[in-house]
Design a protein around this motif. Structure first.
Motif, PDB file in Angstrom:
ATOM      1  N   VAL A  28      -4.083   1.709  -5.489  1.00 62.18           N
ATOM      2  CA  VAL A  28      -2.678   1.354  -5.746  1.00 62.18           C
ATOM      3  C   VAL A  28      -2.609   0.601  -7.075  1.00 62.18           C
ATOM      4  O   VAL A  28      -3.171  -0.489  -7.214  1.00 62.18           O
ATOM      5  N   ALA A  29      -1.905   1.172  -8.037  1.00 60.78           N
ATOM      6  CA  ALA A  29      -1.873   0.605  -9.394  1.00 60.78           C
ATOM      7  C   ALA A  29      -0.607  -0.195  -9.677  1.00 60.78           C
ATOM      8  O   ALA A  29      -0.355  -0.556 -10.826  1.00 60.78           O
ATOM      9  N   THR A  30       0.185  -0.491  -8.648  1.00 59.63           N
ATOM     10  CA  THR A  30       1.415  -1.264  -8.842  1.00 59.63           C
ATOM     11  C   THR A  30       1.111  -2.574  -9.583  1.00 59.63           C
ATOM     12  O   THR A  30       0.177  -3.289  -9.206  1.00 59.63           O
ATOM     13  N   PRO A  31       1.850  -2.908 -10.638  1.00 59.86           N
ATOM     14  CA  PRO A  31       1.615  -4.183 -11.338  1.00 59.86           C
ATOM     15  C   PRO A  31       1.747  -5.371 -10.399  1.00 59.86           C
ATOM     16  O   PRO A  31       2.673  -5.431  -9.586  1.00 59.86           O
ATOM     17  N   VAL A  32       0.809  -6.307 -10.493  1.00 59.75           N
ATOM     18  CA  VAL A  32       0.794  -7.498  -9.643  1.00 59.75           C
ATOM     19  C   VAL A  32       0.793  -8.742 -10.507  1.00 59.75           C
ATOM     20  O   VAL A  32      -0.059  -8.900 -11.391  1.00 59.75           O
TER      21      VAL A  32
ATOM     22  N   ARG B   9       0.814  -1.218   0.000  1.00 55.05           N
ATOM     23  CA  ARG B   9       0.000   0.000   0.000  1.00 55.05           C
ATOM     24  C   ARG B   9       0.845   1.263   0.000  1.00 55.05           C
ATOM     25  O   ARG B   9       0.344   2.344  -0.287  1.00 55.05           O
ATOM     26  N   THR B  10       2.134   1.145   0.294  1.00 51.65           N
ATOM     27  CA  THR B  10       2.998   2.321   0.234  1.00 51.65           C
ATOM     28  C   THR B  10       3.191   2.806  -1.193  1.00 51.65           C
ATOM     29  O   THR B  10       3.562   3.958  -1.425  1.00 51.65           O
ATOM     30  N   GLY B  11       2.951   1.912  -2.175  1.00 52.47           N
ATOM     31  CA  GLY B  11       3.138   2.283  -3.571  1.00 52.47           C
ATOM     32  C   GLY B  11       4.583   2.460  -3.973  1.00 52.47           C
ATOM     33  O   GLY B  11       4.876   3.031  -5.026  1.00 52.47           O
ATOM     34  N   SER B  12       5.504   1.961  -3.153  1.00 54.72           N
ATOM     35  CA  SER B  12       6.929   2.183  -3.401  1.00 54.72           C
ATOM     36  C   SER B  12       7.587   1.086  -4.229  1.00 54.72           C
ATOM     37  O   SER B  12       8.784   1.144  -4.491  1.00 54.72           O
ATOM     38  N   PHE B  13       6.806   0.081  -4.642  1.00 57.37           N
ATOM     39  CA  PHE B  13       7.367  -1.022  -5.422  1.00 57.37           C
ATOM     40  C   PHE B  13       7.020  -0.874  -6.898  1.00 57.37           C
ATOM     41  O   PHE B  13       5.983  -0.318  -7.260  1.00 57.37           O
ATOM     42  N   ASP B  14       7.892  -1.407  -7.739  1.00 54.12           N
ATOM     43  CA  ASP B  14       7.652  -1.379  -9.179  1.00 54.12           C
ATOM     44  C   ASP B  14       6.773  -2.557  -9.613  1.00 54.12           C
ATOM     45  O   ASP B  14       6.128  -2.490 -10.657  1.00 54.12           O
TER      46      ASP B  14
ATOM     47  N   VAL C 138      -5.680  -9.417  -0.779  1.00 52.84           N
ATOM     48  CA  VAL C 138      -4.649  -8.382  -0.809  1.00 52.84           C
ATOM     49  C   VAL C 138      -4.772  -7.570  -2.099  1.00 52.84           C
ATOM     50  O   VAL C 138      -4.757  -6.333  -2.078  1.00 52.84           O
ATOM     51  N   LEU C 139      -4.919  -8.265  -3.216  1.00 53.41           N
ATOM     52  CA  LEU C 139      -5.050  -7.591  -4.506  1.00 53.41           C
ATOM     53  C   LEU C 139      -6.281  -6.698  -4.535  1.00 53.41           C
ATOM     54  O   LEU C 139      -6.228  -5.540  -4.980  1.00 53.41           O
ATOM     55  N   GLU C 140      -7.398  -7.217  -4.050  1.00 58.20           N
ATOM     56  CA  GLU C 140      -8.642  -6.451  -4.038  1.00 58.20           C
ATOM     57  C   GLU C 140      -8.490  -5.189  -3.191  1.00 58.20           C
ATOM     58  O   GLU C 140      -8.936  -4.101  -3.584  1.00 58.20           O
TER      59      GLU C 140
END
Length: 227
Positions: free
Chosen positions: A73-77, A43-48, A64-66
């Motif tokens: 948070v739009a970080t690719p998963v 949730r920090t949004g700090s990951f690529d 978690v994804l939901e």
């Protein structure tokens, strides 16, 4: 800069292998073993990108994804799971996952998918701002859709499909073009485009815009003005 990757898996051996392998490929890795920790970090949004196992304690990978997508948070998963059924994969993708890898997986294949996600995030980030087409408003920053003042609740995949069509109103998109634009490198077929166009039309019909997405027989689909 080195890509920042969050690896979430409850198996120590998997975490260690992915940590070692991804670092060898020039990435910085943070690991988590359960859902609550994964959600707090992501949730920090700090990951690529996030490699997210589905079967983890505390909160499932699906949950978690939901939660991430609900929080904007739009970080690719990239989902990683022993579940290989089509329904399982469809559920994950519809919740907003950007890819799905089945255990046991080849590290080479996983790495290729991860790199594809990172390339798309770097070069194909969705533009910000609004698209306004008559009574239709798409807020690309908030990822929300309104029609004639009414909210149109869409899944992430339905939203991406509508946003693609609305980016070039009146232009006919082939199924292959939409598949590439919305599903990217995923192993999906053109039939899935038909399925999601049907989903999207039902959602739009509920607010009086059922004729907005039109079929151009023999060619594809386009977004037009309401009739």
């Amino acid at each position: 800069m080195r890509p920042q990757i969050l690896v979430v898996d409850d198996e120590p051996g998997v975490r260690k292998a992915l940590d070692r392998g991804l670092r060898a490929e020039g990435m910085d890795v943070t690991v988590a073993a359960d859902g609550p920790t994964a959600l707090r970090l992501a949730r920090t949004g700090s990951f690529d990108a996030v490699l997210l196992d589905i079967m983890i304690p505390g909160l499932s990978g699906y949950r978690v994804l939901e939660e991430l997508r609900s929080a904007g948070v739009a970080t690719p998963v990239l989902l990683v799971s022993a579940k290989d059924g089509e329904v399982d994969q469809a559920d994950g993708l519809d919740l907003g996952a950007d890819g799905y890898v089945v255990k046991p997986f080849s590290f080479v294949v996983l790495l290729a998918q991860l790199r594809a996600l990172l390339r798309r995030a770097a070069t194909g980030a969705a533009p910000r701002g609004r698209i306004e087409l008559g009574p239709l408003t798409i807020d690309r920053a908030a990822r929300t859709v309104r029609y004639d003042g009414a909210d149109v609740p869409l899944s992430p995949r339905e939203y991406a499909l509508l946003a693609a069509l609305a980016s070039r109103p009146g232009t006919v998109w082939t199924k292959q073009e939409l598949l590439t634009e919305v599903w990217g490198d995923e192993a999906a077929t053109r039939n899935v485009v038909e399925v999601y166009v049907g989903y999207l039309r039902r959602k739009l019909a509920a607010v009086g815009a059922g004729d907005l997405v039109r079929t151009v027989r023999g060619h594809g689909y386009q977004l037009g003005e309401p009739q």
